[in-house]
Design a protein around this motif. Structure first.
Motif, short mmCIF file in Angstrom:
data_model
loop_
_atom_site.label_atom_id
_atom_site.label_comp_id
_atom_site.label_asym_id
_atom_site.label_seq_id
_atom_site.Cartn_x
_atom_site.Cartn_y
_atom_site.Cartn_z
N ARG A 21 -31.94 -24.03 16.98
CA ARG A 21 -31.26 -23.73 18.25
C ARG A 21 -31.36 -24.91 19.21
O ARG A 21 -30.47 -25.13 20.04
CB ARG A 21 -31.86 -22.46 18.89
CG ARG A 21 -31.60 -21.21 18.05
CD ARG A 21 -31.97 -19.95 18.81
NE ARG A 21 -31.22 -19.85 20.07
CZ ARG A 21 -31.65 -19.20 21.15
NH1 ARG A 21 -32.82 -18.59 21.13
NH2 ARG A 21 -30.91 -19.16 22.23
N ILE A 22 -32.45 -25.67 19.13
CA ILE A 22 -32.57 -26.89 19.98
C ILE A 22 -31.46 -27.86 19.62
O ILE A 22 -30.78 -28.41 20.49
CB ILE A 22 -33.94 -27.60 19.76
CG1 ILE A 22 -35.08 -26.76 20.29
CG2 ILE A 22 -33.92 -28.98 20.41
CD1 ILE A 22 -36.45 -27.42 20.17
N TYR A 23 -31.28 -28.11 18.32
CA TYR A 23 -30.24 -29.06 17.88
C TYR A 23 -28.86 -28.63 18.36
O TYR A 23 -28.06 -29.44 18.81
CB TYR A 23 -30.26 -29.19 16.35
CG TYR A 23 -31.45 -29.96 15.82
CD1 TYR A 23 -31.42 -31.35 15.75
CD2 TYR A 23 -32.60 -29.31 15.40
CE1 TYR A 23 -32.52 -32.06 15.28
CE2 TYR A 23 -33.70 -30.01 14.92
CZ TYR A 23 -33.65 -31.38 14.86
OH TYR A 23 -34.73 -32.09 14.40
N ALA A 24 -28.63 -27.29 18.28
CA ALA A 24 -27.32 -26.78 18.69
C ALA A 24 -27.12 -26.96 20.20
O ALA A 24 -26.06 -27.42 20.64
CB ALA A 24 -27.19 -25.31 18.30
N ALA A 25 -28.14 -26.61 21.00
CA ALA A 25 -28.00 -26.69 22.47
C ALA A 25 -27.79 -28.13 22.93
O ALA A 25 -27.04 -28.40 23.87
CB ALA A 25 -29.22 -26.08 23.15
N LYS A 26 -28.46 -29.07 22.28
CA LYS A 26 -28.37 -30.48 22.68
C LYS A 26 -27.18 -31.20 22.05
O LYS A 26 -26.80 -32.28 22.50
CB LYS A 26 -29.65 -31.24 22.25
CG LYS A 26 -30.83 -31.06 23.16
CD LYS A 26 -32.04 -31.84 22.64
CE LYS A 26 -31.85 -33.34 22.61
NZ LYS A 26 -32.03 -34.04 23.89
N GLY A 27 -26.65 -30.64 20.95
CA GLY A 27 -25.67 -31.38 20.17
C GLY A 27 -26.35 -32.57 19.51
O GLY A 27 -25.80 -33.66 19.42
N ARG A 28 -27.59 -32.34 19.05
CA ARG A 28 -28.40 -33.43 18.51
C ARG A 28 -28.21 -33.53 17.00
O ARG A 28 -28.23 -32.50 16.30
CB ARG A 28 -29.87 -33.14 18.83
CG ARG A 28 -30.90 -34.17 18.34
CD ARG A 28 -32.27 -33.72 18.86
NE ARG A 28 -33.41 -34.48 18.42
CZ ARG A 28 -34.11 -35.30 19.22
NH1 ARG A 28 -33.73 -35.52 20.46
NH2 ARG A 28 -35.18 -35.90 18.77
N PRO A 29 -28.03 -34.75 16.47
CA PRO A 29 -27.90 -34.89 15.00
C PRO A 29 -29.14 -34.34 14.30
O PRO A 29 -30.26 -34.56 14.76
CB PRO A 29 -27.80 -36.41 14.80
CG PRO A 29 -27.43 -36.97 16.14
CD PRO A 29 -27.98 -36.03 17.16
N SER A 30 -28.94 -33.64 13.20
CA SER A 30 -30.05 -32.91 12.59
C SER A 30 -31.05 -33.82 11.87
O SER A 30 -32.11 -33.38 11.46
CB SER A 30 -29.51 -31.86 11.62
OG SER A 30 -28.81 -32.53 10.59
N ASP A 31 -30.73 -35.13 11.74
CA ASP A 31 -31.71 -36.02 11.12
C ASP A 31 -32.65 -36.63 12.17
O ASP A 31 -33.49 -37.46 11.86
CB ASP A 31 -31.02 -37.16 10.34
CG ASP A 31 -30.33 -38.17 11.24
OD1 ASP A 31 -30.12 -37.87 12.43
OD2 ASP A 31 -29.99 -39.27 10.74
N ASN A 32 -32.51 -36.21 13.43
CA ASN A 32 -33.34 -36.78 14.49
C ASN A 32 -34.50 -35.83 14.78
O ASN A 32 -34.33 -34.79 15.42
CB ASN A 32 -32.47 -36.99 15.74
CG ASN A 32 -33.18 -37.82 16.79
OD1 ASN A 32 -34.34 -38.20 16.62
ND2 ASN A 32 -32.49 -38.09 17.89
N PRO A 33 -35.71 -36.17 14.30
CA PRO A 33 -36.83 -35.21 14.33
C PRO A 33 -37.33 -34.91 15.74
O PRO A 33 -37.10 -35.65 16.68
CB PRO A 33 -37.90 -35.92 13.51
CG PRO A 33 -37.56 -37.36 13.54
CD PRO A 33 -36.08 -37.45 13.69
N LEU A 34 -38.05 -33.78 15.85
CA LEU A 34 -38.58 -33.31 17.13
C LEU A 34 -40.07 -33.64 17.25
O LEU A 34 -40.76 -33.74 16.24
CB LEU A 34 -38.38 -31.80 17.25
CG LEU A 34 -36.96 -31.29 17.00
CD1 LEU A 34 -36.94 -29.76 17.02
CD2 LEU A 34 -35.99 -31.87 18.03
N ILE A 35 -40.54 -33.78 18.47
CA ILE A 35 -41.98 -33.99 18.72
C ILE A 35 -42.63 -32.63 18.96
O ILE A 35 -42.10 -31.80 19.70
CB ILE A 35 -42.18 -34.91 19.95
CG1 ILE A 35 -41.62 -36.32 19.68
CG2 ILE A 35 -43.66 -34.98 20.33
CD1 ILE A 35 -41.57 -37.23 20.90
N LEU A 36 -43.79 -32.39 18.28
CA LEU A 36 -44.53 -31.15 18.51
C LEU A 36 -45.57 -31.37 19.61
O LEU A 36 -46.31 -32.36 19.58
CB LEU A 36 -45.25 -30.71 17.22
CG LEU A 36 -44.36 -30.32 16.04
CD1 LEU A 36 -45.22 -29.71 14.92
CD2 LEU A 36 -43.28 -29.32 16.46
#
Ligand code: AMP
Ligand code: MG
Length: 340
Positions: free
Chosen positions: A41-56
């Motif tokens: 849902r984060i990727y969808a809300a931001k329009g972020r490419p799915s190969d760009n990892p998230l910080i925990l």
């Protein structure tokens, strides 16, 4: 701090929802970092490419071991020195961390923020919070709740308003998953500060401005156009007087073409420009202020609907590497070298 809001936000996160919240670097867009669906849902809300990892994001050292398969002694020393704070470390991941939050990588990025609201929220959620910056992908990162609302209204479940952030630039990212600690993204924690703790550090070439087509950045996010205002921006680099006179010329030319131009200047040079929109980013004597104001200034140009932006450069200080890394990307690498 609004404790009721934090409790409510914690509940939303635990149930798989999206919450934007303040950290000391920029506002983050959080979701349960162990829940692949929530991260999606984060990727969808931001329009972020799915190969760009998230910080925990974690709130205590005990929360690191379940996420990181190996924690080298240098990581412990860096954590001791800079956590909680604006530093992210990359480790080999454990199976607990879903590939959906790491962009398919076998490594995981972890940070322990110092902002009291961020810390309280991580505790309230009871899980590591995956959180990239809470902006639409490609736009300047948010440093105020109103910036988040501009990009995210209607797309997320809640914004926890904690006022303006302190630092205003994203965390320094250091890769500890290989032999030598490597800076993948410059930030408030500088190469020199890291070297004092670990004795050795190298800097990923891709983090230093212009990227050759054959360079593959180790932080996948570094390859995207980023932090960008809508208008075309050009950076004037070189000795101050030479840059100022080149910008004055560019302003005159824009005016003659009927274009509405904006200029990013400093307290020291503000009076030297005649421009339709002038944004003073701070004094050269205070690099912290320049870092703090950068994204707000870039967003302000969108509201003023300028056609083009001319910026001075800000590399003559210890935060210069971090500031210029963002500015050069925002300008899509359009740089004019000014000689006298
Ligand atoms: P943001 O949260 O918007 O500041 O973006 C996070 C940054 O961390 C992006 O540039 C990512 O590419 C980078 N990052 C996150 N996880 C990793 C990882 N496992 N390896 C390398 N870079 C990472
Ligand atoms: Mg970001």
């Amino acid at each position: 701090m609004d404790e009721e809001a934090v409790r409510e936000a914690g509940r939303i996160l635990a149930e798989g929802g999206l919450v934007a919240f303040p950290t000391e670097t920029v506002y983050g867009l959080g979701a349960n970092g162990l829940d692949e669906k929530a991260a999606a849902r984060i990727y969808a809300a931001k329009g972020r490419p799915s190969d760009n990892p998230l910080i925990l994001h974690i709130a205590s050292m005990e929360e690191l071991a379940p996420l990181a398969a190996e924690i080298p002694p240098e990581a412990l020393a860096l954590a001791e020195a800079f956590w909680p704070g604006p530093m992210t470390m990359i480790f080999k991941k454990t199976p607990l961390v879903p590939l959906g939050t790491t962009g398919g990588l076998s490594t995981v990025a972890v940070r322990m923020p110092s902002h009291p609201v961020a810390r309280a929220l991580i505790r309230a959620a009871g899980v590591p919070i995956a959180a990239p910056s809470a902006n639409t992908s490609g736009r300047p990162s948010p440093t105020k709740a109103s910036h988040v609302a501009q990009d995210m209204d209607g797309k997320i479940d809640m914004i926890v308003d904690g006022g303006e952030v302190g630092i205003g630039l994203e965390s320094t990212i250091i890769d500890l998953s290989e032999d030598v600690p490597t800076v993948l993204r410059p930030g408030y924690i500088t190469e020199e500060m890291i070297r004092q703790v670990t004795g050795r550090v190298q800097v990923d070439k891709a983090s230093l401005g212009q990227m050759a087509p054959d360079v593959h950045p180790k932080a996948p996010g570094m390859k995207y156009r980023h932090y960008a205002p809508r208008a075309e921006m050009t950076i004037y680099r070189g000795r101050e007087e030479a840059a100022v006179s080149a910008i004055r010329e560019a302003l005159a030319q824009a005016a003659s073409q009927g274009k509405k131009a904006g200029v990013i200047c400093t307290r020291e040079t503000e009076a030297l420009y005649d421009a339709p929109v002038k944004k003073c980013i701070g004094s050269r004597a205070e690099p912290e202020t320049i870092a703090h104001n950068l994204y707000d200034v870039l967003r302000a140009f969108d509201e003023e609907q300028v056609d083009c932006i001319f910026s001075e450069s800000f590399d003559d200080n210890p935060l210069g590497g971090a500031i210029m890394n963002r500015l050069v990307k925002a300008a899509g690498h359009r740089i004019v070298e000014c000689q006298e």
